[in-house]
Structure formats: C-alpha cells, structure tokens
Write a protein that holds these residues in place. Sequence first.
Motif, PDB file in Angstrom:
ATOM      1  N   LYS A  23       0.203  10.030  14.325  1.00 40.85           N
ATOM      2  CA  LYS A  23      -0.107   9.510  13.252  1.00 40.85           C
ATOM      3  C   LYS A  23       0.415  10.414  12.059  1.00 40.85           C
ATOM      4  CE  LYS A  23      -4.454   7.048  14.258  1.00 40.85           C
ATOM      5  NZ  LYS A  23      -5.980   6.883  13.508  1.00 40.85           N
ATOM      6  N   GLU A  24       0.339  11.587  11.886  1.00 41.78           N
ATOM      7  CA  GLU A  24       0.744  12.403  10.751  1.00 41.78           C
ATOM      8  C   GLU A  24       2.104  12.253  10.766  1.00 41.78           C
ATOM      9  OE1 GLU A  24       1.376  17.248   9.718  1.00 41.78           O
ATOM     10  OE2 GLU A  24       0.251  16.468  11.408  1.00 41.78           O
ATOM     11  N   VAL A  27       3.034   8.567   9.604  1.00 43.42           N
ATOM     12  CA  VAL A  27       3.199   8.608   8.074  1.00 43.42           C
ATOM     13  C   VAL A  27       4.516   9.113   7.493  1.00 43.42           C
ATOM     14  CG1 VAL A  27       2.027   8.973   5.970  1.00 43.42           C
ATOM     15  CG2 VAL A  27       0.615   8.334   7.943  1.00 43.42           C
ATOM     16  N   ASP A 338      -7.066   3.706   6.304  1.00 46.81           N
ATOM     17  CA  ASP A 338      -7.327   5.164   6.541  1.00 46.81           C
ATOM     18  C   ASP A 338      -6.963   5.911   5.241  1.00 46.81           C
ATOM     19  OD1 ASP A 338      -6.517   7.897   7.142  1.00 46.81           O
ATOM     20  OD2 ASP A 338      -6.528   7.647   8.969  1.00 46.81           O
ATOM     21  N   GLU A 340      -7.064   8.856   4.398  1.00 46.37           N
ATOM     22  CA  GLU A 340      -6.250  10.074   4.018  1.00 46.37           C
ATOM     23  C   GLU A 340      -4.740   9.363   4.210  1.00 46.37           C
ATOM     24  OE1 GLU A 340      -6.858  13.046   7.012  1.00 46.37           O
ATOM     25  OE2 GLU A 340      -9.070  13.218   6.454  1.00 46.37           O
ATOM     26  N   VAL A 341      -4.280   8.690   4.991  1.00 46.20           N
ATOM     27  CA  VAL A 341      -2.940   7.900   4.880  1.00 46.20           C
ATOM     28  C   VAL A 341      -2.808   7.283   3.645  1.00 46.20           C
ATOM     29  CG1 VAL A 341      -1.558   6.258   6.191  1.00 46.20           C
ATOM     30  CG2 VAL A 341      -2.996   7.677   7.355  1.00 46.20           C
ATOM     31  N   LYS A 344      -1.849   9.829   0.884  1.00 48.90           N
ATOM     32  CA  LYS A 344      -0.529  10.456   1.418  1.00 48.90           C
ATOM     33  C   LYS A 344       0.405   9.801   0.866  1.00 48.90           C
ATOM     34  CE  LYS A 344       1.825  13.121   5.141  1.00 48.90           C
ATOM     35  NZ  LYS A 344       1.507  13.520   6.398  1.00 48.90           N
ATOM     36  N   ALA A 362      -1.876   1.857   5.592  1.00 49.65           N
ATOM     37  CA  ALA A 362      -2.960   2.775   6.131  1.00 49.65           C
ATOM     38  C   ALA A 362      -4.115   1.951   6.939  1.00 49.65           C
ATOM     39  CB  ALA A 362      -3.585   2.984   4.685  1.00 49.65           C
ATOM     40  N   PHE A 365      -3.076   2.255  10.507  1.00 47.91           N
ATOM     41  CA  PHE A 365      -3.315   3.330  11.017  1.00 47.91           C
ATOM     42  C   PHE A 365      -4.724   3.800  11.274  1.00 47.91           C
ATOM     43  CE2 PHE A 365       1.004   4.359  10.324  1.00 47.91           C
ATOM     44  CZ  PHE A 365       1.532   5.363  10.547  1.00 47.91           C
TER      45      PHE A 365
END
Length: 630
Positions: A23-24, A27, A338, A340-341, A344, A362, A365
């Motif tokens: 995932k990290e 993105v 998400d 956090e996504v 970001k 997001a 994700f």
Amino acid sequence: MGILVRGEPLSWEETKALSDYIKEHGVNQFINLMRTMKQRKYEGLKWGDEIEYLLFKFDHQKKRVYLHRKTQEYLERLGKHNCNFEMPVTFVEEYGSFQIESTPNKPFLDDFEELNNVIRDMRHRRKELMLLMDKDTETVLTLTNFPRLGCPDFCWPPAKPSPHGNVSQSIFFPDECINPHPRFPNLTRNIRQRRGKKVEINVPIFKDKNTPDPFIEFPDIPAAKPDHVYMDAMGFGMGCCCIQMTFQACNLDEAKVLYDQLAVVTPIVMALSAAAPIYRGYLCDVDCRWDVISAAVDDRTDEEIKNPGKSKARSSRYSTINSFLRSEKFSDVNPPYDEEVFKKLLDANVENIDTLMARHIAHLFIRDPISAFSNRIELDDETDTDHFESLQSTNWQNMRFKPPPPGSDIGWRVEFRTIEAQITDFENAAFVSFCILLSRAMASFKCNFYIPLSLVQINMERAQKRDAVLQEKFYFRKNIQCCTCDCDPEIVEMTIDEIINGNGEFPGICKVIRAYINNMDLEFVTATRICSYISLMQKRASGELLTTAAWLRQFVQTHPLYKQDSVVSEEMTYDLLMECNEITNGKACPELIGTLRQTSDHNNKHFRRDSYQTNDDPSSPVFDAESHVW
C-alpha cells in the motif's frame, strides 16, 4: 481481468504480511505517475472494446453441450499465426479455462467511419477463433454465462470438483476450469483464505407453476438460502462474459467528465443488455450477472460484513463507484477511505490530485492487496506501478479510472464495465457504438447527467431485476441541458423506454444522439449502420424487441421438455446453444434483432437523414442542436 503478471504467486499469509508495504509503495507510485503525466494531452478521442468468449463442444448424438477447456491450446495456436491475420487482433487469457478475451490490436479513432470497422473487427475475431475449431462439434459464443455451469459434467475434458483442494474448494466448480495462469488460481485461493471460508452466492430462483415451494436444495449447508440457487466459487462470477469499453480522453479533465457522466448511464445500459437469467441449471429471478460476480469475489469476513466500520469496506470488491471525480455535490454516499492515504495524496501537492481524486484513490486502498508475486515486490516507484495496480485492478466497479501507464504513449482512460455479452456480433457492435455516440453527443452538447450517486446505486440494483427494461423505473435527470456541473437537477423516475425514447417532458437519449449525428456529413453506409444500431436500442427499450435475457427465458419456457419447474435440463441447454450458434451465424431471429442485422449489412443508397427520426415518442420535446435545448 487485470494485468497478467508472470511469476511466483504469494499465498494469502505472505501477501498479508506485505500489505502495508504494498500500500505504501502503491500510493508512492500513483503520486509519481500523476506528477509525471500531469501535462499529457492528445488530439481527439480513442477507444476500443474487450469481448469475452465462451468455448463450447457439442455431442450431437447425446444432445449434450460442454464448456470446452481449450483456452491454452487455442491461444498457443493463435500466437503462431497472428502475423497472418487480415486485421491484427489481440487474444488473451481470461479467468476460465473455457474463456478467451479479444480486443482490437489498436484503438479506434474519433471518426464516424470507424463505426463501420467495429462489426468487421468483431466478426474477424470470431472468424479467427472458428478457424481453429472442428466446425461440426466446436464453437465459440458470446454468451454472458453458460446455463449449466456448475452442474455435473458441464465441462470437457471432464473434471470433478475438489471440495478439499487448495484453490476454490467448491462442490460444483472444478479447479481445472480455472485458467492455469498464476493470477487466477491465486486470486481464487487468496479471496477464500482472507474471507475465512468459501464465497457464498445465492440467486433467487424463478418460481414457476411446478417449482418446489419452498425451493430447498441443500438443507445441510447453512450458506444456501431457501428459494435461492446456491453457488460457492469465484468461477460462477468470473466465468461470466461481458463487453468492456475503454475511452482514451484528450486530457485528464475530459477523462473525469467521461467517468462521471457515463457512470450514471451504466445501469441503463446494463438493463438494455441483460443476458443472464439462468444459473446452475435453473431459471432465476434476475436477468444480469452483476450481483453474482459481486458475491463471487467478496473477500470480507463475516465480522466485516456485519460491522463494515471495522474494515471500512461496506461492499464487495465488485460494486458501483463510490464517488464522482468532478462533483462533490452529487457524491452523496460518503464512501469510507483510508485517511492516511488521503492525507499523503493531498500533501504530495501534485497539481492533478485534487480532493475528489485523492478520495477516490484512498477508497480503493481500504482493501488489502489480494494478489502479489515474489519477483515483483521490490520495485522502482518512479518507473513501476505494480503495487498501485494490485489494488486498482482488484477493485472491479461499474466504471474504472485508468491513468496512463509509465513508459508508454497511452493517455487518460476510463472503462465502461456493465454491458452484458450479446449473442450476435451485430448486437455487440450496436452496444459499443451506442456508448461511443452517447459519449460524443454528451461532449458536443455539454450534457449534464449528474444525479446523486446514491440514486445510481439504486438504479444498479433495479437494472438486474427480471424484465427490468419493461417493469422497473430508474432515477434520471430531466434537465440534462444544464451545463453547470453542480446545478440543481430535476430528477424523476422514468422507464427505460422514456429514458431512451423520450416522453412528453424529456427528449430521450437517442434523440440527443441523433441531433448530434444529423450535423455530420455521413457516408450512406455508415449512416445506415448507425441508424440500425440506434434502432436496436430503441426497440429493446420499448419492448418491441426482447432483451437477450427475455429471449433466453422465453426459449426455455416454451421448450417442449420444460416442466414449468425452473429446471433447465441438459437437452434443453443443448437445443438452446444450438439455436444461439445458428443465430450467431446468420439465422434470422425476429424477436431478438428483427431485421436490423440485414439492414445494417445492406448498402442502402436511398438513405435519408429523416430515417434517424424513427421510434421517437411524438410527444417528446425536439432537441435543438444549435441552442442545446428543447
């Protein structure tokens, strides 16, 4: 069905351990891609279709027909003589070992004359496949599903289910019917393992005069609901066929417009193309495949289904879109995403990642990656997008936004995903051409189809119901001439006939299309063909012609062996597919396509512009192409 990566697939436990990493980097890959591609623009629309075929083998002596597990053999043979094709095409694998997907070798251009090439290209693809087959015992058909998929001995060579095997563990669907490409069995196994048990598909049975009431097949299987046809494998959904269309826009903004506007139309087109009323040998009380596939790939655990807030996944991976890309006002379903996504993506400060785009990505994700390969983990995020695609390609929705692949000259694309496969190339070409013409008319007249997304989702549910074209009403916007994206809509419930052909207050989609093409100087062959395509849509909408689902249902219910018990027997299926094969090869079918196929193929030298005006509701408003109003 997504990008076919070669390599060693990872188990669910291995994939789960890498979920955060994938995932990290997924993105990061999307951010880098959007930053690199922000200025990419093209002149004119490009587009293409994907058609999925089912392979069949007949036993005429026993009056049996089987799904033919010869995909790999045919693809190998096609590859060897691909260079000899009159019109280069592409054939690729699909989920089933009895399926093949085909596409044009290059996209069609934004040119009316290209609409002549659609049916030629489709016929050529079918011809190339048929050249490999025994003409007496083998064939290829564009059916949405095989009526007896999952019944005993439904495939050839024979294969038995493996309830205690390592892949689907189905009591109906043999693992040998899954394409051996690593992606497909791996997806099947990982969805089952993430879920913690097999998928559960229950389709309401059609209650005929002699259908048992209640209808209960498996009293000892808790997952099998009364009065439903029970299925338990991904193959029941992904073994279905459809037509998908990809539009390459001139730029990102046009791609967003296409994505949003066409999303509203997806349930209307699905109802018009309905073609799947039979599952596992039973007539069912639905006409479309959509919810079957949705259940077939639903990897949520029981706890997540009962408490969707725990995983944020309110629906299956196969569902309706959850947000528009250009309208905040009409994106009213408040999709989970998400956070956090989302943060970001916005913090990356990339010009073409706005709030709506960030929320869309997001939302994708919130899912776990479900398929990964050992040789594709450590990648260069500047040049690769595999981790992004591992999430993107396993979120199957009615529309898909597709950014340009890195290192290519491909542009911004959207994919239209709700057209069910039709029996003839003429019908398939008609649906493809209708969607292209609609997209061009929308752009030319700056039509506004926006309605709240929650109503689009309701329309998707209604579109699948039995005989939805004639029996259901759909939310649709009357004031489509309002060019401002977020202007207040006048939304009413209309029948498909009213949406397509118009009524006293709404002109109908086909009148808008004709207003667009009437401004064009068309060669008479092209004009005649386009007219026949539009007429098919209008006559399906009005009920003058049957949908494929209604025709299939009628064939079964009038078959001399039918006992009014909802059962579609082996011999009935044989007769049905023999009839489908003959219609595919030119036999007249007035209930399904009238005489339109013959009209389309006839070079009508007496074509007149006013022939576009057939089938209108005389009370519907006249569309003024100059002022864009009626």
